[in-house]
Design an enzyme around this catalytic site. Sequence first.
Site, mmCIF file in Angstrom:
data_model
loop_
_atom_site.group_PDB
_atom_site.id
_atom_site.type_symbol
_atom_site.label_atom_id
_atom_site.label_comp_id
_atom_site.label_asym_id
_atom_site.label_seq_id
_atom_site.Cartn_x
_atom_site.Cartn_y
_atom_site.Cartn_z
ATOM 1 N N SER A 153 52.940 37.993 60.939
ATOM 2 C CA SER A 153 53.888 38.251 59.912
ATOM 3 C C SER A 153 54.725 36.504 60.119
ATOM 4 O O SER A 153 55.537 36.373 60.782
ATOM 5 C CB SER A 153 54.216 39.234 60.378
ATOM 6 N N ASP A 154 55.267 36.770 59.278
ATOM 7 C CA ASP A 154 56.781 35.951 58.775
ATOM 8 C C ASP A 154 57.683 36.847 59.081
ATOM 9 O O ASP A 154 57.501 38.409 59.485
ATOM 10 C CB ASP A 154 56.614 35.659 56.823
ATOM 11 N N TRP A 155 58.995 36.141 59.585
ATOM 12 C CA TRP A 155 60.169 36.691 60.395
ATOM 13 C C TRP A 155 60.688 38.312 59.714
ATOM 14 O O TRP A 155 60.961 38.232 58.679
ATOM 15 C CB TRP A 155 60.308 36.260 60.163
#
Length: 791
Positions: free
Chosen positions: A199-201
Site C-alpha cells: 500500500s501507499d503509506w
Amino acid sequence: MDMWRIIAIEEIGLRSMTVSDGPIGVRGRFWTAADPSLALPSPTAQAASWDPALVRRIGHLLAGEARRKDVDVLLAPTINLHRSPLGGRHFEAFSEDPYLTGRIGTAYVAGVQERGVGTTMKHYVANDAETDRFTVDNIIDERTLRELYLRPFEMIAADVRPWGVMTAYNSVNGPSMTAHRELMALLRGEFGFDGFNVSDWGAARDSVADVEAGLDLAMPGPLTVYGPALAQAVREGRTDESHVDDAVRRLLQLAARVGALEGVRAAVDEPDAHAVADAPELLREIARRSFVLAKNAPPAGGEAPILPLHGDAVHRLALIGPAAAEARILGGGSATVFPERVVSPLDGLREVLGDRVEYAQGVDLFEQIQAAGRGFDLTVRPVKNDGTELPAEPLASGDVKWMGYIPGDVPSGEFHHAVVEGTFTVPVTGEHTFGTRGTGHHRLVIDGEVYFEGDQTFAGDDPFEAFFGPGVERATIRLEAGQVVAVRHEHTPFAFPPGFPPSVLFGLMHTEPRPDEGRLIAEAVAAARTSEAAVVVVSTTALTESEGSDRKNLRLPGRQDELVAAVAAANPNTIVVVNSGSPVEMPWADDVAAILLTWFPGQEGGHALADVLLGAEPGGRLTTTWPRTLDEAPVSQVAPNDEGELHYDEGIFIGYRAWERRGGAAPAFWFGHGLSYTTWEYEALAVEGDNVRVRVRNSGERAGREVVQVYLSPESGAEVDGGIEAHRLAGFAAISAGAGEAVEVTIPLEERSFQVWDSGLAAWRTVPGTWTVETGRSVGDLRRSAPLKKA
C-alpha cells in the site's frame, strides 16, 4: 515492521528487508543529511531523453545506491500519466503518453532489478493529481482505463516482470485501490504480474477488504490494519486464512528474489553493489540528454541561431535569477533526497568562464517562511525522558524528518524532545524572521533570548500537511551582516502520527530581509545591457511543485515574467532557462532568442547547463505538450466535486490527443518537440510487415542526436465508440550521426498500436482500414508517411 522495514523472522531464515523512496535517488531508511544520496534528474527529465538504454543505466545507478544503503526495494518508478499540467506531482511521472511511459518505465525497472534490487510500479492506478488524494474517487470509463492509465502497468508487467506494485490512496469507480478486487485481479491475471503488492503509506484501511483484494503488505508498520486486526478477522471467520497465506507467499518470494531468505538463491547471483565511481559524470550526462531546446533563433543582426554560445567569444555574460545561484534540483515531497554536493548554474558557468560571468539576482521568490538554510550551521539530537542527550547529527536545513525512527534507536516511550542547535552567520543586514513548523510544543531561543515558547496545532485533513506544511512566523530581529548568532530550537511532539511508527517531524524556519525588487530588476537590466548575452534562469519553487497539493495555475512565481521581459528589452540576445518539472506559461516567449527547458536537473545540473550552453548537444524531447496558457490546456480539472468524485470526462483525449481533436490554436510546444544544434532531413520511410524503416540524415555541419518518432493515424471516418485520436505514438529510436551522415533505423510496430478496447466485447479490437504511418521530429512536425492496411 516499521516505517521502512519488514521485520526479520530468524526461525525461517528471513532477514529484515528495507524499502526506500524514490524515483530520483535512494534516500534509505534515514531521511537526513548525515546519510547523503545521489540526486538524479527528475523523471520528466529522464523520460525526455527518449532513450531506454540510458534509462536502464539510470536503473543500474539507483540499484548501486540501494545496495550501498542496504535497501532491498525501491519505491519507484512513478508511472502515472500527465493528465493535466496542474498535477502537483507531475515532475515525478514520465509522460502524458502511455506508450512512452511504458517503454521508459520498462527500462527503469529492468535496470534496477537486473542488479538485484526490487521495484514497485506506482501508484496503481490513476493517482494523477494530489487534491484530496486520500479520499477522491476517480470515475473513469473502461476504455480510457485500458488504453491510457493501465497500459504502462500492462507493458511493464509483460516485459520485465516487476517484483512489486504500490496501490494508491485514491479510489477508482467506487472501491479504494488497496481494496479493488477487479483491478488487482486484472493486474495479477491478464497482465501476468506475480510480485508483491504494498500500500501507499497509510492507504490500507480495511483488514478484510484489503487482504481479499490482494494487498500483501500494509505500510507503514507496526500499527496497520493487518497484524492483530487481520489475525482477529481470520479467527472470527470474517475472512479466510488462505488470503493471508497468499500474501505471505508473495512476501517470501520477494525475500527470495532480493536475497533475504536463507538457503534460497537470489534472482541475481552477484549483484553489482558499487555506487558507480563515475556517478557525477553519469548524472551530468543524463541532465544534458534531458534538456529540451524549445527555441533557438538568431541573435540581433545575426543569421545563425544564438546557441550554442562560443566560450572564446564571450567576454561578458549576464547570469540572472535566484535559481541561477540557489539551484532548484528536485521537486517537493517524498522524492526529496540530500545530495552531498549541488552544482548551481552559477557554479557551472563560472568554472568555464570565470569572472566573465556577472550574476544578478533579479527578483525575490519569497512566498512564505521556509526551513532555515543559507548561513546556518545546525545539528539535531534527541533527548530522553530522563534528560539523557544522544549524539548530535548534522542538518542540511532547519527541517528534521525522523520518519519511523529516532536516532540511537530510542524507543518512543523513552523519547521526550529534540534539540536543533547551532549558529547563524548573518549574510545580509536587516530584519530577519524566525519561525517554527510541526505540531507540538516549541521553544525558540536566539542569541540566548527566548523569542517563542508555546504549542502549535493543525486542523487539516491531510496528516502529512501537519509536518510538511507551512511554517509560522514567531520573531523578527534586526541583525548585521557578518554577525554570528547562536540558535536553539526545542521541539516536543504532542503524540506520534496515528498509525505510524515513531516519527519526529518539525522545522526551524527563517526568512532573510526582503530586498527591494525594483532595485533587483534594475540591477539585472544593467548587467544585461552591458553583456554580449544574458541568461535568465526562471524556476518554480518547493511550494509550486510538490507532493501533497496541485498547482493553482501555470504562472511562474513572483515577478519572474516581468524580469524576463525587462532583460529581453535591454538585450535581444536573451536566453531563458526554464528550471521546472512541468509546464509553465511563458508570455515573453516571442521576445527572447532562445528557450532551454532543463526540468529539475539533479545535483550536476549546473555542469550540464554550462556544457549545453557552450556546445554540447541538448538531447531532450518533450514528453508532455506545453500549453501557452492554462486556459488553453485541454484538461484543467483536478479537484473532485462535492460528492468526492473526479470524473475523467475527457476520456482518452489528454495531451497531444486532445490538442489535435480540438483543433484551432497550437500549443506552445508539441509533444516530442526539441531542437538540435544541427539540422536533420527525413529522407525515406518504408513499411515492411510489422516494421518501419526510416532513413535520416544529419544535414548540418556538426555531430548531433535525433529522436526518430513514429506515429499512426487511423483512416478518416474510422468507427470507434467514443472517437479515436488523430495520432498515437507507436515507436521511437534515439540516434546519433556525424555531420552529413545518414542513419537508417528499424522501428517495430505492435499490434496493440492499431487496437482499441471494445467494452461491449470486453476485448481489444483491431481497427480495420488504411492507417497512415508517419515519422518526424514531433507529433507537430511529421516529415514522411506511408499507408498500411489493416484487416
